[in-house]
Design a protein around this motif. Structure first.
Motif, PDB file in Angstrom:
ATOM      1  N   THR A  74       0.825  -1.197   0.000  1.00 25.44           N
ATOM      2  CA  THR A  74       0.000   0.000   0.000  1.00 25.44           C
ATOM      3  C   THR A  74       0.864   1.254   0.000  1.00 25.44           C
ATOM      4  O   THR A  74       1.974   1.258   0.543  1.00 25.44           O
ATOM      5  CB  THR A  74      -0.925   0.040   1.228  1.00 25.44           C
ATOM      6  OG1 THR A  74      -0.146   0.273   2.412  1.00 25.44           O
ATOM      7  CG2 THR A  74      -1.689  -1.270   1.364  1.00 25.44           C
ATOM      8  N   TRP A  75       0.320   2.326  -0.591  1.00 21.15           N
ATOM      9  CA  TRP A  75       1.075   3.570  -0.621  1.00 21.15           C
ATOM     10  C   TRP A  75       1.239   4.143   0.781  1.00 21.15           C
ATOM     11  O   TRP A  75       2.263   4.785   1.076  1.00 21.15           O
ATOM     12  CB  TRP A  75       0.416   4.582  -1.551  1.00 21.15           C
ATOM     13  CG  TRP A  75      -0.921   5.111  -1.109  1.00 21.15           C
ATOM     14  CD1 TRP A  75      -2.159   4.684  -1.494  1.00 21.15           C
ATOM     15  CD2 TRP A  75      -1.151   6.182  -0.166  1.00 21.15           C
ATOM     16  NE1 TRP A  75      -3.138   5.416  -0.871  1.00 21.15           N
ATOM     17  CE2 TRP A  75      -2.553   6.339  -0.051  1.00 21.15           C
ATOM     18  CE3 TRP A  75      -0.307   7.014   0.566  1.00 21.15           C
ATOM     19  CZ2 TRP A  75      -3.125   7.301   0.785  1.00 21.15           C
ATOM     20  CZ3 TRP A  75      -0.875   7.968   1.401  1.00 21.15           C
ATOM     21  CH2 TRP A  75      -2.271   8.105   1.504  1.00 21.15           C
ATOM     22  N   GLN A  76       0.260   3.905   1.665  1.00 22.13           N
ATOM     23  CA  GLN A  76       0.367   4.411   3.031  1.00 22.13           C
ATOM     24  C   GLN A  76       1.579   3.817   3.735  1.00 22.13           C
ATOM     25  O   GLN A  76       2.352   4.538   4.390  1.00 22.13           O
ATOM     26  CB  GLN A  76      -0.910   4.094   3.829  1.00 22.13           C
ATOM     27  CG  GLN A  76      -2.152   4.831   3.348  1.00 22.13           C
ATOM     28  CD  GLN A  76      -2.964   4.030   2.328  1.00 22.13           C
ATOM     29  OE1 GLN A  76      -2.423   3.169   1.634  1.00 22.13           O
ATOM     30  NE2 GLN A  76      -4.261   4.309   2.253  1.00 22.13           N
ATOM     31  N   GLU A  77       1.730   2.500   3.605  1.00 23.69           N
ATOM     32  CA  GLU A  77       2.891   1.840   4.219  1.00 23.69           C
ATOM     33  C   GLU A  77       4.185   2.296   3.559  1.00 23.69           C
ATOM     34  O   GLU A  77       5.197   2.524   4.241  1.00 23.69           O
ATOM     35  CB  GLU A  77       2.754   0.327   4.080  1.00 23.69           C
ATOM     36  CG  GLU A  77       1.631  -0.297   4.885  1.00 23.69           C
ATOM     37  CD  GLU A  77       1.508  -1.790   4.592  1.00 23.69           C
ATOM     38  OE1 GLU A  77       1.602  -2.559   5.550  1.00 23.69           O
ATOM     39  OE2 GLU A  77       1.330  -2.161   3.422  1.00 23.69           O
ATOM     40  N   VAL A 202       0.391  11.212   6.100  1.00 23.58           N
ATOM     41  CA  VAL A 202      -0.344  10.169   5.376  1.00 23.58           C
ATOM     42  C   VAL A 202      -1.830  10.528   5.299  1.00 23.58           C
ATOM     43  O   VAL A 202      -2.461  10.396   4.237  1.00 23.58           O
ATOM     44  CB  VAL A 202      -0.145   8.799   6.050  1.00 23.58           C
ATOM     45  CG1 VAL A 202      -1.091   7.758   5.451  1.00 23.58           C
ATOM     46  CG2 VAL A 202       1.303   8.340   5.905  1.00 23.58           C
ATOM     47  N   GLU A 206      -4.044  11.283   1.979  1.00 26.97           N
ATOM     48  CA  GLU A 206      -5.308  10.552   1.780  1.00 26.97           C
ATOM     49  C   GLU A 206      -6.450  11.529   1.494  1.00 26.97           C
ATOM     50  O   GLU A 206      -7.279  11.306   0.599  1.00 26.97           O
ATOM     51  CB  GLU A 206      -5.631   9.748   3.040  1.00 26.97           C
ATOM     52  CG  GLU A 206      -6.898   8.931   2.967  1.00 26.97           C
ATOM     53  CD  GLU A 206      -6.664   7.560   2.364  1.00 26.97           C
ATOM     54  OE1 GLU A 206      -7.264   7.300   1.297  1.00 26.97           O
ATOM     55  OE2 GLU A 206      -5.909   6.765   2.937  1.00 26.97           O
TER      56      GLU A 206
END
Length: 217
Positions: A74-77, A202, A206
């Motif tokens: 995931t892009w968040q991670e 983050v 988002e």
């Protein structure tokens, strides 16, 4: 006859001395002394201190990017891990964030890791420009945070005497009690504050940049 001076040797020596002298004390003359050469010998490879700092930052990034690139799903991670990895790398050197900030990389060895990170975003539906905005926002946050962190803790476990929350609070006008109380948070618990800041970055990405309809895996 003395062996020919290797630019990589100069950079390695400079990074090693950085922990001893700090950025302000790191001079071409000091590095030359450590290498047992005359200072003019270094100018064959580095026209000035800024050129050396560019090479040092490039080597720092090269070391940080060494090894196989396996970004998270995931892009968040991916964004959070990139920020954490950069902070860890910068804290590995005294004044590491100052050395890294504002420098111009001397090669493109970082391109593989950068491509892998941006690919996580684009696979998630981000336009490239928005992926770059997300990445550089996290990057700028991390650099700025570590510059402030290293000003207070020049070396791990050692606090600069100019950053004492209690002395600061005592010196502030009692009418400004919130400013006085804020020192405990401004100058302490950097690990917790960094993680909260990453979470804010983050969440901001988002809210502002993430595609409204996520791409199905």
């Amino acid at each position: 006859m003395a062996p020919k001076l290797d630019p990589a040797q100069v950079v390695d020596t400079a990074l090693r001395l950085l922990d001893e002298t700090g950025l302000d004390g790191l001079t071409l003359r000091r590095i030359a002394t450590e290498l047992d050469v005359k200072a003019p010998a270094l100018y064959w490879h580095f026209a000035n201190k800024q050129a050396l700092l560019d090479a040092m930052a490039t080597e720092m990034l090269r070391r940080m990017s060494a090894g196989p690139v396996t970004p998270p799903d995931t892009w968040q991670e991916a964004l959070a891990l990139t920020c954490r990895g950069l902070r860890t790398a910068l804290l590995g050197y005294r004044d590491g964030a100052k050395v890294f900030s504002g420098t111009r990389l001397t090669d493109h060895g970082h391109a593989g890791a950068q491509h892998a990170l941006l690919a996580v975003f684009t696979r998630s539906g981000f336009e490239l420009a928005d992926a770059v905005q997300a990445f550089t926002t996290g990057y700028a946050y991390t650099i700025g945070f570590v510059i402030e962190e290293q000003a207070i803790h020049p070396v791990p476990g050692e606090r600069s005497p100019g950053y004492d929350p209690e002395r600061r609070a005592a010196a502030i006008d009692p009418a400004h009690e919130l400013a006085a109380a804020a020192g405990q948070d401004i100058f302490g618990d950097f690990d917790r504050r960094f993680e909260r800041g990453v979470a804010i970055v983050v969440a901001g990405v988002e809210s502002v940049l993430a595609p409204s309809t996520p791409v199905s895996p």
